[in-house]
Design a protein around this motif. Structure first.
Motif, PDB file in Angstrom:
ATOM      1  N   ASN A 156       0.820  -1.212   0.000  1.00 19.89           N
ATOM      2  CA  ASN A 156       0.000   0.000   0.000  1.00 19.89           C
ATOM      3  C   ASN A 156       0.856   1.265   0.000  1.00 19.89           C
ATOM      4  OD1 ASN A 156      -2.779   1.230   0.421  1.00 19.89           O
ATOM      5  ND2 ASN A 156      -1.695   2.085   2.180  1.00 19.89           N
ATOM      6  N   PHE A 161      -3.236   3.496  -2.627  1.00 21.16           N
ATOM      7  CA  PHE A 161      -3.363   2.506  -3.701  1.00 21.16           C
ATOM      8  C   PHE A 161      -2.376   1.373  -3.500  1.00 21.16           C
ATOM      9  CE2 PHE A 161       0.492   4.290  -5.500  1.00 21.16           C
ATOM     10  CZ  PHE A 161       1.016   3.274  -6.294  1.00 21.16           C
ATOM     11  N   LEU A 170      -5.509  -3.400  -9.322  1.00 20.23           N
ATOM     12  CA  LEU A 170      -5.303  -2.031  -8.860  1.00 20.23           C
ATOM     13  C   LEU A 170      -6.369  -1.674  -7.827  1.00 20.23           C
ATOM     14  CD1 LEU A 170      -3.778   0.667  -9.105  1.00 20.23           C
ATOM     15  CD2 LEU A 170      -5.334   1.272 -10.970  1.00 20.23           C
ATOM     16  N   SER A 171      -5.939  -1.448  -6.594  1.00 17.43           N
ATOM     17  CA  SER A 171      -6.834  -1.054  -5.512  1.00 17.43           C
ATOM     18  C   SER A 171      -6.678   0.438  -5.261  1.00 17.43           C
ATOM     19  CB  SER A 171      -6.510  -1.828  -4.228  1.00 17.43           C
ATOM     20  OG  SER A 171      -6.685  -3.220  -4.423  1.00 17.43           O
ATOM     21  N   LEU A 172      -7.798   1.143  -5.244  1.00 15.33           N
ATOM     22  CA  LEU A 172      -7.823   2.591  -5.016  1.00 15.33           C
ATOM     23  C   LEU A 172      -8.727   2.837  -3.824  1.00 15.33           C
ATOM     24  CD1 LEU A 172      -8.371   3.627  -8.752  1.00 15.33           C
ATOM     25  CD2 LEU A 172      -6.189   3.583  -7.528  1.00 15.33           C
TER      26      LEU A 172
END
Length: 339
Positions: free
Chosen positions: A242, A270, A297-299
């Motif tokens: 992260n 992210f 892709l983590s937002l």
């Protein structure tokens, strides 16, 4: 940035070795982000064909599915940004779960246990509404509402997409909880980016992984790496990679073409990995992990801190993610090769 370094060679360090530093905010007013003006941009062609809604502009297209209630394709200058696989949605959908860390499992596994009992690992998603408007020739607006249910509650996600003639795609998310939920692992969205866009560059905390209660050892700056290098191979696979306080990030291919995501209001966090949260949570040893070709892709509007529960106290309240209303405003735009 104030830095303290050794002046001369010592037994344990050469001259110039940094032994301490601190970054400090300067009291300088920064300009507000200007609103996207579409009047001077190219006109958009809106095509609605059953389930599919397609917006075509100069050198880009964006496609949505009414049934899926999200973006299914984003093509900039002939390059498809998303990877659509059978049975998996490529576009942004709600994500609440993260693979529990050792600290999340500490002292009775209180956080990890609560997340699993609440059913956050496998949300049941239902698309409630999908509306399309074209207020002017240079702008198309799509509004979706999706209910994401867990065992004892869940979240409604309302998303307002604004596709503009200049190629930018704004995404405004409103996260509204219902029912009985524990403290959350995270609140945000996840999407699947095509495998070619392996290079990552961002303005935020770095260069190594950091979390809300583990970020003072990182600098604010512009950093670059690769998606493969983002993964931290802990002995037991868990949440990793992260980055906090992010203003923008870019994912580009070997030629410099790709996607930029910019914060329009609050900074975001992210991670860009070749593993989903369930991939990490469901594997006992790092060597057993099999990287996916695409980029997960983590937002996040907010990611839970780490605490010290494996050997001490849990997460401080200010670093937790209580089940409340959250907002997120991001902009997707093309990155062109720089020659």
């Amino acid at each position: 940035r104030v830095s303290f370094c050794t002046r001369t060679d010592l037994l344990w360090a050469k001259a110039g070795c940094e032994i301490g530093w601190q970054q400090m905010k300067l009291g300088i007013k920064t300009p507000t982000i200007p609103k996207v003006e579409t009047n001077g941009s190219s006109s958009l062609k809106l095509v609605q064909d059953g389930d599919a809604v397609k917006i075509e502009g100069a050198n880009f297209t964006a496609a949505f599915s009414r049934a899926a209630g999200t973006l299914t394709s984003l093509n900039f200058n002939g390059h498809e940004m998303l990877l659509q696989k059978p049975g998996e949605l490529a576009g942004p959908i709600l994500q609440l779960f993260r693979a529990p860390t050792d600290n999340d499992k500490g002292f009775g596994k209180w956080l990890a246990r609560d997340w699993r009992e609440a059913g956050l690992t496998n949300l049941i998603r239902r698309v409630d509404s999908f509306e399309v408007q074209q207020p002017n020739p240079n702008e198309v607006q799509i509004t979706t509402i999706a209910t994401n249910s867990a065992a004892r509650g869940g979240y409604k996600l309302k998303t307002i997409w604004t596709v503009c003639g200049d190629g930018s795609v704004d995404m405004q998310n409103l996260f509204e909880p219902f029912g009985q939920l524990p403290l959350l692992p995270r609140i945000g969205i996840v999407l699947r980016v095509a495998k070619d866009f392996e290079n990552v560059r961002w303005l935020g905390r770095g260069p190594w992984e950091n979390y809300s209660d583990r970020k003072d050892a990182t600098d604010m700056g512009v950093w670059k790496s690769t998606v493969a290098q983002q993964h931290v191979p802990y002995l037991r696979p868990q949440e990793n990679g992260n980055k906090e306080d992010v203003r923008w990030l870019e994912l580009t291919d070997a030629n410099g073409n790709g996607l930029k995501i910019s914060a329009q209001e609050n900074p975001f966090s992210f991670s860009a990995l070749h593993f989903t949260a369930n991939d990490l949570e469901g594997t006992r040893h790092s060597y057993e992990l099999k990287p996916r070709p695409e980029i997960i892709l983590s937002l996040d509007a907010k990611n839970c801190g780490l605490g010290n529960s494996s050997a001490g106290p849990g997460i401080l309240e200010k670093f937790s993610v209580p089940p409340q209303i959250y907002r997120q405003h991001l902009r997707f735009s093309p990155v062109a090769a720089r020659f």
